[in-house]
Write a protein that holds these residues in place. Structure first.
Motif, PDB file in Angstrom:
ATOM      1  N   GLU A 191      91.805  36.106  12.391  1.00 43.76           N
ATOM      2  CA  GLU A 191      91.029  36.982  11.509  1.00 43.76           C
ATOM      3  C   GLU A 191      89.744  36.293  11.060  1.00 43.76           C
ATOM      4  O   GLU A 191      88.684  36.921  10.968  1.00 43.76           O
ATOM      5  N   ALA A 192      89.818  34.978  10.778  1.00 48.69           N
ATOM      6  CA  ALA A 192      88.634  34.238  10.345  1.00 48.69           C
ATOM      7  C   ALA A 192      87.564  34.224  11.435  1.00 48.69           C
ATOM      8  O   ALA A 192      86.372  34.359  11.154  1.00 48.69           O
ATOM      9  N   VAL A 193      87.989  34.075  12.701  1.00 47.26           N
ATOM     10  CA  VAL A 193      87.031  34.090  13.815  1.00 47.26           C
ATOM     11  C   VAL A 193      86.332  35.447  13.881  1.00 47.26           C
ATOM     12  O   VAL A 193      85.097  35.529  14.001  1.00 47.26           O
ATOM     13  N   LEU A 194      87.095  36.528  13.755  1.00 49.17           N
ATOM     14  CA  LEU A 194      86.523  37.874  13.829  1.00 49.17           C
ATOM     15  C   LEU A 194      85.563  38.136  12.678  1.00 49.17           C
ATOM     16  O   LEU A 194      84.466  38.677  12.872  1.00 49.17           O
ATOM     17  N   VAL A 195      85.958  37.737  11.469  1.00 50.54           N
ATOM     18  CA  VAL A 195      85.112  37.977  10.294  1.00 50.54           C
ATOM     19  C   VAL A 195      83.809  37.200  10.404  1.00 50.54           C
ATOM     20  O   VAL A 195      82.719  37.738  10.155  1.00 50.54           O
ATOM     21  N   LEU A 196      83.893  35.940  10.804  1.00 47.02           N
ATOM     22  CA  LEU A 196      82.699  35.107  10.893  1.00 47.02           C
ATOM     23  C   LEU A 196      81.730  35.635  11.950  1.00 47.02           C
ATOM     24  O   LEU A 196      80.517  35.741  11.708  1.00 47.02           O
ATOM     25  N   LEU A 197      82.245  35.992  13.131  1.00 44.24           N
ATOM     26  CA  LEU A 197      81.377  36.536  14.174  1.00 44.24           C
ATOM     27  C   LEU A 197      80.755  37.851  13.729  1.00 44.24           C
ATOM     28  O   LEU A 197      79.569  38.108  13.983  1.00 44.24           O
ATOM     29  N   GLY A 198      81.532  38.670  13.027  1.00 41.12           N
ATOM     30  CA  GLY A 198      80.997  39.937  12.542  1.00 41.12           C
ATOM     31  C   GLY A 198      79.880  39.759  11.546  1.00 41.12           C
ATOM     32  O   GLY A 198      78.845  40.431  11.612  1.00 41.12           O
ATOM     33  N   HIS A 199      80.041  38.814  10.608  1.00 38.40           N
ATOM     34  CA  HIS A 199      79.000  38.573   9.600  1.00 38.40           C
ATOM     35  C   HIS A 199      77.749  37.966  10.218  1.00 38.40           C
ATOM     36  O   HIS A 199      76.649  38.166   9.698  1.00 38.40           O
ATOM     37  N   ARG A 200      77.922  37.230  11.320  1.00 35.17           N
ATOM     38  CA  ARG A 200      76.763  36.632  11.966  1.00 35.17           C
ATOM     39  C   ARG A 200      76.085  37.607  12.934  1.00 35.17           C
ATOM     40  O   ARG A 200      75.057  37.283  13.512  1.00 35.17           O
ATOM     41  N   GLY A 201      76.651  38.792  13.090  1.00 41.38           N
ATOM     42  CA  GLY A 201      76.030  39.785  13.952  1.00 41.38           C
ATOM     43  C   GLY A 201      76.255  39.562  15.435  1.00 41.38           C
ATOM     44  O   GLY A 201      75.528  40.119  16.265  1.00 41.38           O
ATOM     45  N   VAL A 202      77.254  38.751  15.799  1.00 44.59           N
ATOM     46  CA  VAL A 202      77.558  38.520  17.217  1.00 44.59           C
ATOM     47  C   VAL A 202      78.312  39.731  17.760  1.00 44.59           C
ATOM     48  O   VAL A 202      79.300  40.177  17.181  1.00 44.59           O
ATOM     49  N   GLU A 203      77.837  40.273  18.887  1.00 48.69           N
ATOM     50  CA  GLU A 203      78.447  41.474  19.463  1.00 48.69           C
ATOM     51  C   GLU A 203      79.839  41.173  19.993  1.00 48.69           C
ATOM     52  O   GLU A 203      80.062  40.196  20.712  1.00 48.69           O
ATOM     53  N   LEU A 204      80.798  42.020  19.592  1.00 52.34           N
ATOM     54  CA  LEU A 204      82.194  41.846  19.986  1.00 52.34           C
ATOM     55  C   LEU A 204      82.659  43.078  20.742  1.00 52.34           C
ATOM     56  O   LEU A 204      82.610  44.199  20.213  1.00 52.34           O
ATOM     57  N   SER A 205      83.113  42.877  21.977  1.00 49.21           N
ATOM     58  CA  SER A 205      83.692  43.993  22.727  1.00 49.21           C
ATOM     59  C   SER A 205      85.159  44.142  22.334  1.00 49.21           C
ATOM     60  O   SER A 205      85.757  43.253  21.705  1.00 49.21           O
ATOM     61  N   GLU A 206      85.764  45.248  22.727  1.00 43.51           N
ATOM     62  CA  GLU A 206      87.187  45.451  22.439  1.00 43.51           C
ATOM     63  C   GLU A 206      88.018  44.394  23.156  1.00 43.51           C
ATOM     64  O   GLU A 206      89.028  43.909  22.624  1.00 43.51           O
ATOM     65  N   GLU A 207      87.571  44.003  24.350  1.00 42.52           N
ATOM     66  CA  GLU A 207      88.275  42.954  25.097  1.00 42.52           C
ATOM     67  C   GLU A 207      88.202  41.618  24.357  1.00 42.52           C
ATOM     68  O   GLU A 207      89.185  40.874  24.305  1.00 42.52           O
TER      69      GLU A 207
END
Length: 302
Positions: free
Chosen positions: A250-266
């Protein structure tokens, strides 16, 4: 209600009074460095039931004499504060007989512009008093993004991050500060913990606060700030290994999201589905700076 971010913007000067001298140079104001300081009572209440309290009040003793430093943290324009500030300076001077200086610290640029104007008390033909605060806003404190520069002046870096907390530069400042703090010796652990807590307060509820929480959570054995302790407690309540893995993913997802890194469903499925805590720790560290998920996952088997 007084906010935590409000507290941090004036408390930092209690921790390092000499920070005022260094920061004031950005305003074109030169003060001699203090050889000693005395923290005075912030209570400027009169005998009648009218309470007035300045945020921080310090007696700065220098080789050229002493002056009072009144520090006010201001989050938004408030015309009522102008009269209050004039009162603080007048009363403090009458009480201590030491020349006062007012420093207003603002994380909001509009508030800093408002606070920096000269305020005259009296008729326009002959003002009796003039209030001239020194104001530190985001544009008056440099962005400190180098770990070496941060290590040379950690209090100024904390102030820089607090004032630039809504700017794109906040990420770089926080990374530099974290690296500088990790470079401190074990003897400085108490000092580091103080600045970590001030940083947590100073970031308020901005996205930068989440970045800082995860920077401190990468290695929970590193200086046990309140946030780190909280994250550890939350992880333990979830259960042993499974809870820790879920929390790291969850921490990895939250941090990438706040930094604006694009995340695919995969990408999301790969992170959530990873059951190896060591790989998740590696991804979490990379997520602090990686511009893409490809660089987060590079070389990892998870």
């Amino acid at each position: 209600m007084v906010s935590s971010s409000h507290e941090a913007l004036h408390r930092i000067f209690q921790e390092d009074p000499g920070l005022f001298v260094r920061a004031a140079r950005n305003l074109g104001a030169t003060f001699p460095p203090p050889v000693s300081t005395v923290e005075l009572s912030t209570d400027l209440t009169e005998t009648r039931p009218l309470e007035r309290r300045v945020d921080t009040l310090l007696q700065m003793n220098t080789e050229d004499g002493s002056f009072l430093l009144a520090v006010e943290s201001q989050s938004e324009p408030d015309p009522r504060k102008l009269a209050s500030w004039a009162y603080y300076l007048s009363y403090a001077y009458a009480k201590y007989r030491i020349p006062p200086v007012l420093l207003v610290v603002c994380a909001d640029r509009g508030t800093a512009t408002w606070a920096a104007r000269q305020f005259d008390i009296g008729p326009r033909q002959w003002p009796s008093l003039t209030l001239r605060p020194l104001v530190l806003g985001p544009d008056d404190v440099p962005v400190i993004a180098s770990p070496d520069e941060a290590a040379r002046d950690i209090p100024l870096t904390v102030l820089s991050a607090a004032l630039h907390r809504r700017d794109p530069d906040a990420d770089a400042i926080l990374n530099a500060l974290a690296k500088a703090l990790k470079g401190l010796s074990a003897d400085d652990e108490s000092t580091a913990a103080t600045y970590i807590e001030l940083m947590e307060q100073g970031l308020g509820k901005t996205p930068a606060a989440d970045i800082w929480r995860h920077l401190m959570a990468v290695d929970l054995s590193f200086f046990q700030s309140q946030t780190a302790q909280q994250l550890r407690a939350e992880g333990e309540t979830k259960g042993r290994a499974e809870g820790r893995v879920e929390g790291r993913a969850e921490a990895v997802l939250v941090l990438l999201g706040h930094r604006g890194v694009e995340l695919s469903e995969e990408d999301r499925e790969r992170i959530v589905g990873c059951g190896d805590p060591e790989i998740l720790d590696l991804w979490l560290k990379r997520a602090l700076t990686a511009p893409s998920t490809a660089e987060v996952f590079d070389g990892a088997a998870g």
